[in-house]
Design a protein around this motif. Structure first.
Motif, PDB file in Angstrom:
ATOM      1  N   THR A 141       0.824  -1.195   0.000  1.00  0.00           N
ATOM      2  CA  THR A 141       0.000   0.000   0.000  1.00  0.00           C
ATOM      3  C   THR A 141       0.865   1.254   0.000  1.00  0.00           C
ATOM      4  OG1 THR A 141      -1.800   1.127   1.117  1.00  0.00           O
ATOM      5  CG2 THR A 141      -0.160   0.080   2.529  1.00  0.00           C
ATOM      6  N   THR A 142       0.322   2.344  -0.537  1.00  0.00           N
ATOM      7  CA  THR A 142       0.978   3.635  -0.419  1.00  0.00           C
ATOM      8  C   THR A 142       0.243   4.495   0.602  1.00  0.00           C
ATOM      9  OG1 THR A 142      -0.350   4.530  -2.207  1.00  0.00           O
ATOM     10  CG2 THR A 142       1.767   3.599  -2.803  1.00  0.00           C
ATOM     11  N   LEU A 143      -0.730   3.877   1.286  1.00  0.00           N
ATOM     12  CA  LEU A 143      -1.490   4.616   2.300  1.00  0.00           C
ATOM     13  C   LEU A 143      -0.777   4.537   3.651  1.00  0.00           C
ATOM     14  CD1 LEU A 143      -5.000   3.288   1.282  1.00  0.00           C
ATOM     15  CD2 LEU A 143      -4.024   5.497   0.725  1.00  0.00           C
ATOM     16  N   TRP A 144      -1.284   5.298   4.620  1.00  0.00           N
ATOM     17  CA  TRP A 144      -0.654   5.337   5.938  1.00  0.00           C
ATOM     18  C   TRP A 144      -1.259   4.236   6.790  1.00  0.00           C
ATOM     19  CZ3 TRP A 144      -1.185   9.183   2.603  1.00  0.00           C
ATOM     20  CH2 TRP A 144      -0.083  10.011   2.396  1.00  0.00           C
TER      21      TRP A 144
ATOM     22  N   ASP B 117      -1.458   3.222   9.854  1.00  0.00           N
ATOM     23  CA  ASP B 117      -2.224   3.364  11.099  1.00  0.00           C
ATOM     24  C   ASP B 117      -3.388   4.339  10.995  1.00  0.00           C
ATOM     25  OD1 ASP B 117      -0.677   1.582  12.652  1.00  0.00           O
ATOM     26  OD2 ASP B 117       0.904   3.087  12.699  1.00  0.00           O
ATOM     27  N   LEU B 118      -3.556   4.974   9.850  1.00  0.00           N
ATOM     28  CA  LEU B 118      -4.625   5.966   9.723  1.00  0.00           C
ATOM     29  C   LEU B 118      -5.862   5.347   9.107  1.00  0.00           C
ATOM     30  CD1 LEU B 118      -2.935   9.189   8.324  1.00  0.00           C
ATOM     31  CD2 LEU B 118      -3.493   8.634  10.676  1.00  0.00           C
ATOM     32  N   PRO B 119      -7.042   5.786   9.573  1.00  0.00           N
ATOM     33  CA  PRO B 119      -8.266   5.381   8.882  1.00  0.00           C
ATOM     34  C   PRO B 119      -8.228   5.878   7.434  1.00  0.00           C
ATOM     35  CG  PRO B 119      -8.771   6.520  10.925  1.00  0.00           C
ATOM     36  CD  PRO B 119      -7.300   6.670  10.710  1.00  0.00           C
TER      37      PRO B 119
ATOM     38  N   ASP C  19      -8.809   9.576   6.793  1.00  0.00           N
ATOM     39  CA  ASP C  19      -7.705  10.487   7.088  1.00  0.00           C
ATOM     40  C   ASP C  19      -6.615  10.415   6.017  1.00  0.00           C
ATOM     41  OD1 ASP C  19      -9.202  10.855   9.276  1.00  0.00           O
ATOM     42  OD2 ASP C  19      -7.657  10.404  10.752  1.00  0.00           O
TER      43      ASP C  19
ATOM     44  N   LEU D 283      -5.401  13.607   3.847  1.00  0.00           N
ATOM     45  CA  LEU D 283      -3.989  13.959   3.756  1.00  0.00           C
ATOM     46  C   LEU D 283      -3.578  14.100   2.292  1.00  0.00           C
ATOM     47  CD1 LEU D 283      -1.574  14.434   5.483  1.00  0.00           C
ATOM     48  CD2 LEU D 283      -1.135  11.992   5.523  1.00  0.00           C
ATOM     49  N   ILE D 284      -4.050  13.168   1.467  1.00  0.00           N
ATOM     50  CA  ILE D 284      -3.720  13.223   0.051  1.00  0.00           C
ATOM     51  C   ILE D 284      -4.312  14.480  -0.581  1.00  0.00           C
ATOM     52  CG2 ILE D 284      -4.322  12.107  -2.151  1.00  0.00           C
ATOM     53  CD1 ILE D 284      -3.644   9.465  -0.675  1.00  0.00           C
TER      54      ILE D 284
ATOM     55  N   PRO E 175      -8.773   1.724  10.135  1.00  0.00           N
ATOM     56  CA  PRO E 175      -7.344   1.914   9.836  1.00  0.00           C
ATOM     57  C   PRO E 175      -6.902   0.965   8.724  1.00  0.00           C
ATOM     58  CG  PRO E 175      -7.677   1.633  12.195  1.00  0.00           C
ATOM     59  CD  PRO E 175      -8.993   1.346  11.536  1.00  0.00           C
TER      60      PRO E 175
ATOM     61  N   ARG F 113      -4.398  -0.832   8.207  1.00  0.00           N
ATOM     62  CA  ARG F 113      -3.831  -2.142   8.562  1.00  0.00           C
ATOM     63  C   ARG F 113      -4.909  -3.189   8.830  1.00  0.00           C
ATOM     64  NH1 ARG F 113      -4.559  -1.123  14.177  1.00  0.00           N
ATOM     65  NH2 ARG F 113      -4.129   1.084  14.418  1.00  0.00           N
TER      66      ARG F 113
END
Lengths: 257, 265
Positions: free
Chosen positions: A92-95, A97-99, A102, A106-107, A138, A140
């Motif tokens: 993934t390129t997402l964060w 721990d973030l939902p 969010d 951010l993007i 999140p 994960r």
């Protein structure tokens, strides 16, 4: 939209005496016009991912010239990032721990997307991809299929002219695969987004790609339509058999175009 | 530049919210870091139980050196310390994800996993520095140098963190190499450099300019002769040293990004 001209990328591997140079990609040239839907096939280690990484500015080529959406990917990496969307099926390129919500917010900030435009696009994408109920989860905790859909949404929020997908359907179940293909086909047809994907799933190619490129040993072994590809090995029935023959025996020369 | 700061703040805020999902560890780590570093002060106190001066410096002066070095390091570490986690990002492929975003990769690595627990160390350094200042009672004609000195120290430590990160483009398997200079440098600058040998002090003055974090400007603030007899203009050379080191760090980082090889898949 994408111009690749005599591009090569080599890596030095090993230490000291055992040092040698591996040519992951050598003398690769092709052009992709705006609005095309191109599938890139090739055995493991053929240089597909290296090519994708050079097109997205992650890796600098060791030789040749690249142009994507009018930019040299290495020199104008951040400018290019605003014009392209990139999805890696394997990570993934997402964060982590973030939902999802969010991550998307951010993007929006990183790409300077206007709030109104963002809401409309996010709404449309989550509807199409059925992400609504996972927005607060999140990353994960998402399943692979949900995560890939999240990644695709993230890659499209800034409305890129080119979408590059590296094995987007890897590990997805049949239903998710079909839904994803429908989505990509519509995106290409309705918005005119240029799509380039790599895959090992020949279903992706059969269902989506008007043009197929076969990369083997770091160079272009075939470039044409799916029917042309079939015609290179006339005695084989299914597309799987055709491609398997090409992988093992080396590809026949491209048909005259 | 303004855009970079904006991106930094935005990502820092995001990481803070992510870490706030686990408030327990956050609070214990902040208190823990404060407590661990408070032990340093105990060590200084123990030293002065046995001796009246440390290489010619009294307890308040040693605490001044400790506090300024500690504050510079803690701020540098809080803001840029995660640049040395680069090899982790390279191995996991996270660096690829940073490269496809339309913002600088340096900002993204530096701010990655930004957390308030590092404030514990900053607070501890502030407390020590305040105690030292209240006991030293420096006149304004010399005390003015303290803010620029802290700032230069932050830049020097941040540059060393960045150099350490840049080194990891080459040595993905040995991220600890740089720690000798970051954490080692922090430990070194906490005491008067006159406790060390002359060769070492020359090294940290002219090679890796750690002497400019606090030692040289502190000689001015405390109105001391240089025990090594180096020219007195060096006391005001911290901005120059910080600028040169930051420039070198920026070049090394850029060279590293261009050499980046990504992972196999």
């Amino acid at each position: 939209m994408i111009e690749v001209d005599g591009v090569g990328r080599s890596f030095t591997v090993g230490r000291r005496r055992a040092r040698r140079t591996v040519h992951a990609v050598r003398d690769l040239s092709f052009t992709i016009e705006a609005g095309e839907f191109v599938g890139c096939l090739g055995p493991n280690g053929a240089g597909k991912s290296t090519t994708i990484k050079m097109l997205t500015g992650i890796l600098a080529p060791t030789s040749g010239r690249l142009r994507v959406a009018g930019f040299d990917p290495t020199r104008r990496r951040t400018a290019l990032a605003r014009r392209i969307g990139v999805v890696f099926g394997q990570r993934t390129t997402l964060w982590w721990d973030l939902p999802l919500r969010d991550s998307f917010q951010l993007i929006r900030h990183l790409y300077n997307v206007d709030q109104k435009v963002f809401r409309a696009r996010l709404g449309a994408l989550t509807d199409l991809l059925g992400l609504d109920e996972f927005m607060g989860t999140p990353v994960r905790q998402l399943s692979l299929g949900q995560r890939v859909r999240g990644d695709i949404t993230a890659a499209l929020l800034h409305d890129p002219a080119v979408l590059v997908l590296d094995e987007p359907t890897i590990g997805l179940d049949v239903v998710s695969k079909v839904a994803l293909r429908d989505f990509l086909r519509a995106l290409n047809a309705e918005r005119g987004t240029t799509v380039l994907l790599t895959t090992h799933d020949l279903g992706d190619v059969e269902k989506l790609c008007r043009r197929v490129m076969l990369i083997d040993h770091g160079s272009l072994a075939f470039d044409g339509t799916l029917d042309d590809l079939r015609a290179t090995v006339p005695d084989e029935r299914s597309i799987e058999d055709v491609v398997a023959r090409l992988y093992t025996e080396g590809a026949a020369p491209s048909p005259p175009s | 530049m303004a855009g970079t700061v904006r991106t930094y703040l935005l990502l820092a805020w995001t990481w803070l919210r992510a870490s706030a999902q686990y408030p327990g560890p956050l609070i214990t780590m902040t208190i823990g870091s404060f407590a661990v570093h408070a032990l340093d002060v105990v060590a200084i106190w123990v030293i002065f139980e046995h001796t009246r001066s440390l290489a010619g410096f009294g307890p308040a002066e040693v605490m001044f050196l400790y506090g300024t070095a500690g504050l510079s390091f803690a701020l540098g570490d809080m803001l840029f310390g995660n640049a040395d986690r680069l090899s982790h990002h390279i191995r996991t492929g996270g660096f690829d994800a940073m490269l496809i975003r339309p913002v600088g990769v340096f900002v993204q690595t530096a701010v990655d996993r930004f957390g308030v627990q590092r404030l514990g160390r900053v607070l501890q350094a502030v407390v020590v520095l305040s105690i030292a200042l209240s006991r030293l009672d420096l006149p304004w004609s010399r005390a003015w140098i303290i803010p620029p000195m802290i700032l230069c120290g932050v830049v020097i430590f941040a540059s060393i963190f960045t150099l350490g990160g840049a080194l990891q483009f080459l040595l993905t398997d040995a991220p600890e190499v740089a720690n000798a200079f970051t954490y080692g440098g922090s430990a070194l600058t906490q005491y008067p450099l006159s406790v060390y040998g002359e060769e070492l002090v020359r090294g940290v003055t002219f090679v890796i300019p750690l002497a400019f974090v606090n030692w040289q400007p502190a000689l001015f603030a405390l109105d001391r002769q240089d025990p090594f007899g180096l020219p007195s203009w060096l006391r005001f050379a911290s901005p120059l040293a910080a600028a040169v080191l930051a420039g070198a760090a920026a070049l090394a980082w850029r060279a590293g990004v261009r050499r980046y090889r990504s992972t196999g898949s």
